[in-house]
Motif scaffolding. Structure first.
Motif, PDB file in Angstrom:
ATOM      1  N   GLU A 176       0.735  -1.284   0.014  1.00 29.94           N
ATOM      2  CA  GLU A 176      -0.009  -0.165  -0.098  1.00 29.94           C
ATOM      3  C   GLU A 176       0.691   1.295   0.058  1.00 29.94           C
ATOM      4  O   GLU A 176       1.874   1.429   0.876  1.00 29.94           O
ATOM      5  CB  GLU A 176      -1.042  -0.124   1.112  1.00 29.94           C
ATOM      6  N   GLY A 178       0.504   4.270   0.926  1.00 27.92           N
ATOM      7  CA  GLY A 178       0.590   5.312   2.225  1.00 27.92           C
ATOM      8  C   GLY A 178       1.703   4.786   3.079  1.00 27.92           C
ATOM      9  O   GLY A 178       2.344   5.240   3.817  1.00 27.92           O
ATOM     10  N   LYS A 179       1.518   3.441   3.215  1.00 27.06           N
ATOM     11  CA  LYS A 179       2.442   2.838   4.351  1.00 27.06           C
ATOM     12  C   LYS A 179       3.774   2.717   3.979  1.00 27.06           C
ATOM     13  O   LYS A 179       4.766   3.070   4.655  1.00 27.06           O
ATOM     14  CB  LYS A 179       1.894   1.459   4.418  1.00 27.06           C
ATOM     15  N   SER A 182       4.965   6.230   4.378  1.00 28.69           N
ATOM     16  CA  SER A 182       4.960   6.834   5.936  1.00 28.69           C
ATOM     17  C   SER A 182       6.252   6.171   6.298  1.00 28.69           C
ATOM     18  O   SER A 182       7.125   6.739   7.298  1.00 28.69           O
ATOM     19  CB  SER A 182       3.791   6.245   6.453  1.00 28.69           C
ATOM     20  N   ILE A 244      -2.161  10.947   1.705  1.00 32.87           N
ATOM     21  CA  ILE A 244      -1.972   9.332   1.410  1.00 32.87           C
ATOM     22  C   ILE A 244      -1.650   8.598   2.535  1.00 32.87           C
ATOM     23  O   ILE A 244      -2.019   7.458   2.695  1.00 32.87           O
ATOM     24  CB  ILE A 244      -0.862   9.056   0.501  1.00 32.87           C
ATOM     25  N   ALA A 245      -0.875   9.151   3.458  1.00 32.74           N
ATOM     26  CA  ALA A 245      -0.714   8.632   4.715  1.00 32.74           C
ATOM     27  C   ALA A 245      -1.803   8.414   5.788  1.00 32.74           C
ATOM     28  O   ALA A 245      -2.019   7.429   6.324  1.00 32.74           O
ATOM     29  CB  ALA A 245       0.437   9.419   5.619  1.00 32.74           C
ATOM     30  N   HIS A 247      -4.698   8.005   4.473  1.00 28.60           N
ATOM     31  CA  HIS A 247      -5.719   6.792   3.917  1.00 28.60           C
ATOM     32  C   HIS A 247      -5.032   5.737   4.347  1.00 28.60           C
ATOM     33  O   HIS A 247      -5.838   4.731   4.586  1.00 28.60           O
ATOM     34  CB  HIS A 247      -5.672   7.065   2.453  1.00 28.60           C
ATOM     35  N   SER A 248      -3.797   5.498   4.508  1.00 29.08           N
ATOM     36  CA  SER A 248      -3.144   4.163   4.906  1.00 29.08           C
ATOM     37  C   SER A 248      -3.276   3.786   6.364  1.00 29.08           C
ATOM     38  O   SER A 248      -3.243   2.823   6.754  1.00 29.08           O
ATOM     39  CB  SER A 248      -1.620   4.293   4.800  1.00 29.08           C
ATOM     40  N   GLY A 268      -7.605  10.305  -0.158  1.00 34.38           N
ATOM     41  CA  GLY A 268      -6.452   9.848   0.254  1.00 34.38           C
ATOM     42  C   GLY A 268      -5.782   8.860  -0.684  1.00 34.38           C
ATOM     43  O   GLY A 268      -4.910   8.289  -0.715  1.00 34.38           O
ATOM     44  N   PRO A 270      -3.836   7.680  -3.817  1.00 32.56           N
ATOM     45  CA  PRO A 270      -2.726   8.296  -4.525  1.00 32.56           C
ATOM     46  C   PRO A 270      -3.089   9.188  -5.595  1.00 32.56           C
ATOM     47  O   PRO A 270      -2.622  10.369  -5.987  1.00 32.56           O
ATOM     48  CB  PRO A 270      -1.804   7.151  -4.724  1.00 32.56           C
TER      49      PRO A 270
END
Length: 448
Positions: A176, A178-179, A182, A244-245, A247-248, A268, A270
């Motif tokens: 993913e 976002g992960k 981060s 995005i972060a 969202h994850s 969120g 991308p």
């Protein structure tokens, strides 16, 4: 007839060698090298040509579906930030906060932040004029300033989406975005600092002599005369990353009635987050002209197209490799499991050092590693994240004369080859080694 493991392995090696020779020695475009490698591997394992074509097209289409919009929007955002002057505003702000005595750190931090949405070569070209003026003003050796900026850009380029290598690896392995962003930002910080520290040490030891032929920035369009405010300059970079972060880390369920959950679940994503960044970049500019907007968007789409065909070629190569049954063969080898996360790191490092492109190295490795994740003990969600970060570390090692970014730095800083090899090339080695060490330490917490 099912091919033997030896037959598959020989064909895989031949395919990789073909990619390296064609891209590094004969300067063949990576897409054609990857496409030819598909047929070398496929024919080598006695796969019918129609099947090779089918798997290649499926792999190409799958990677386009997952990454096409991200790469185009990320490229567009970078071009707009350059044109509106946002990158210069961010650099000036950081320099004011750090002071002239810490100018190399200022440029390293600037490279790190500007490099989040902008490719490292473009970012270096955009900031090279500012970097040269600061070097003259402060009297700091150009080798220190150049490598500080270059390594700040390089750290995020190798590890984070929307940069094509990391984005393609995440799409192929199934991580993913976002992960990855981060955790990847935290991993990229030590890489940036190591590059900065080595620039300070080696730049003082080998200051080098500028050849006086540093190129000035050349753009098809002159940048806007009026610069945006500091807040307006940072927003197009910061907002998409935060969205995005979020969202994850939010627990996103399609059936959720929570208003915030529903909103973050949309903005969120991308593609949507980067679109918001593009709109914020447009808002940072003033007095837009219709022909200018059209020209900037056209240039961004054309640049993204060149990247996308390479990524698509990597997806095609991976699909053909998966169809050979390589994963089943290697999955039965107990010795492979002992390498764990170091296998994708070493393979990416070899490919990067041999053919020069971090993007091609990580895309090729992702295709090879995907079916091997169970054997490597990395088939969990966190294991896949560690795999992509490990490949990102490998894609840093080693940047030298076969890397286009190496020559961008040398050309726009006016540094000679010996100084580049001593300062920048060794910096890329230390960055890769410290990054895989950080990833290994991280794996002790995430995989146990």
């Amino acid at each position: 007839m099912t091919p033997s493991f030896l037959q598959v392995l020989i064909c895989l090696i031949l395919g990789i060698v073909l990619i390296i020779i064609l891209t590094a020695r004969y300067r063949v475009h990576a897409f054609f090298a990857l496409l030819l490698a598909c047929f070398v591997v496929g024919v080598g394992v006695q796969m019918p040509v129609p099947d090779i074509l089918k798997h290649s097209k499926d792999g190409f289409g799958n990677i386009m579906r997952s990454l096409g919009f991200v790469i185009v929007l990320g490229t567009t955002l970078g071009g707009l930030l350059e044109y509106t002057g946002c990158t210069r505003v961010m650099a000036d702000f950081i320099l004011r906060k750090t002071g002239e005595k810490r100018a190399p750190l200022a440029m390293s931090l600037t490279g790190f932040i500007v490099g989040l949405p902008i490719f490292c070569d473009s970012g270096y070209i955009v900031l090279s004029g500012l970097n040269q003026s600061i070097a003259k003003k402060t009297g700091i050796a150009m080798s220190i300033m150049a490598v500080s900026l270059a390594t700040g850009l390089y750290a995020v380029h190798c590890l984070l989406p929307p940069h094509p290598g990391a984005a393609a690896a995440a799409g192929t392995i199934g991580v993913e975005f976002g992960k990855l962003i981060s955790i990847g930002v935290l991993v990229a910080i030590p890489a940036m600092l190591v590059g900065y520290w080595w620039a300070l040490y080696a730049g003082k030891k080998w200051p080098g002599e500028s050849n006086g032929q540093a190129d000035h920035v050349h753009k098809a369009e002159e940048p806007m005369a009026s610069r945006p405010s500091v807040i307006a300059a940072f927003l197009p970079v910061v907002v998409p990353i935060l969205l995005i972060a979020l969202h994850s880390f939010f627990v996103m369920e399609q059936s959720s009635d929570s208003g915030w959950h529903a909103i973050i679940n949309v903005i969120g994503v991308p593609e949507v987050a980067l679109s918001i960044g593009v709109l914020l970049a447009f808002a940072a500019g003033r007095n837009w002209k219709r022909d200018t907007v059209g020209r900037l968007l056209s240039e961004s789409a054309e640049k993204a197209g060149g990247i996308l065909v390479i990524i698509g070629g990597g997806g095609a190569f991976g699909a053909v490799l998966a169809a050979t049954g390589l994963g089943k063969h290697l999955g039965s080898m107990e010795s492979l499991a002992s390498l764990g996360l170091f296998f994708p790191f070493l393979l990416t490092a070899v490919l990067k050092t041999a053919q020069g492109s971090s993007t091609v190295a990580i895309i090729t490795t992702a295709s090879i590693v995907l079916p091997l994740l169970p054997a490597l003990g990395l088939d969990s969600e966190n294991g896949k994240l560690i795999t992509v970060l490990s490949m990102g570390a490998g894609s840093m090692v080693i940047s030298h004369a076969n890397d286009a970014y190496f020559w961008v730095i040398a050309k726009f800083s006016g540094l000679d080859m010996r100084t580049m090899l001593r300062v920048y090339t060794l910096a890329s080695l230390w960055m890769g080694l410290i990054t895989i060490l950080i990833v290994y330490i991280l794996s002790l917490f995430l995989l146990h």
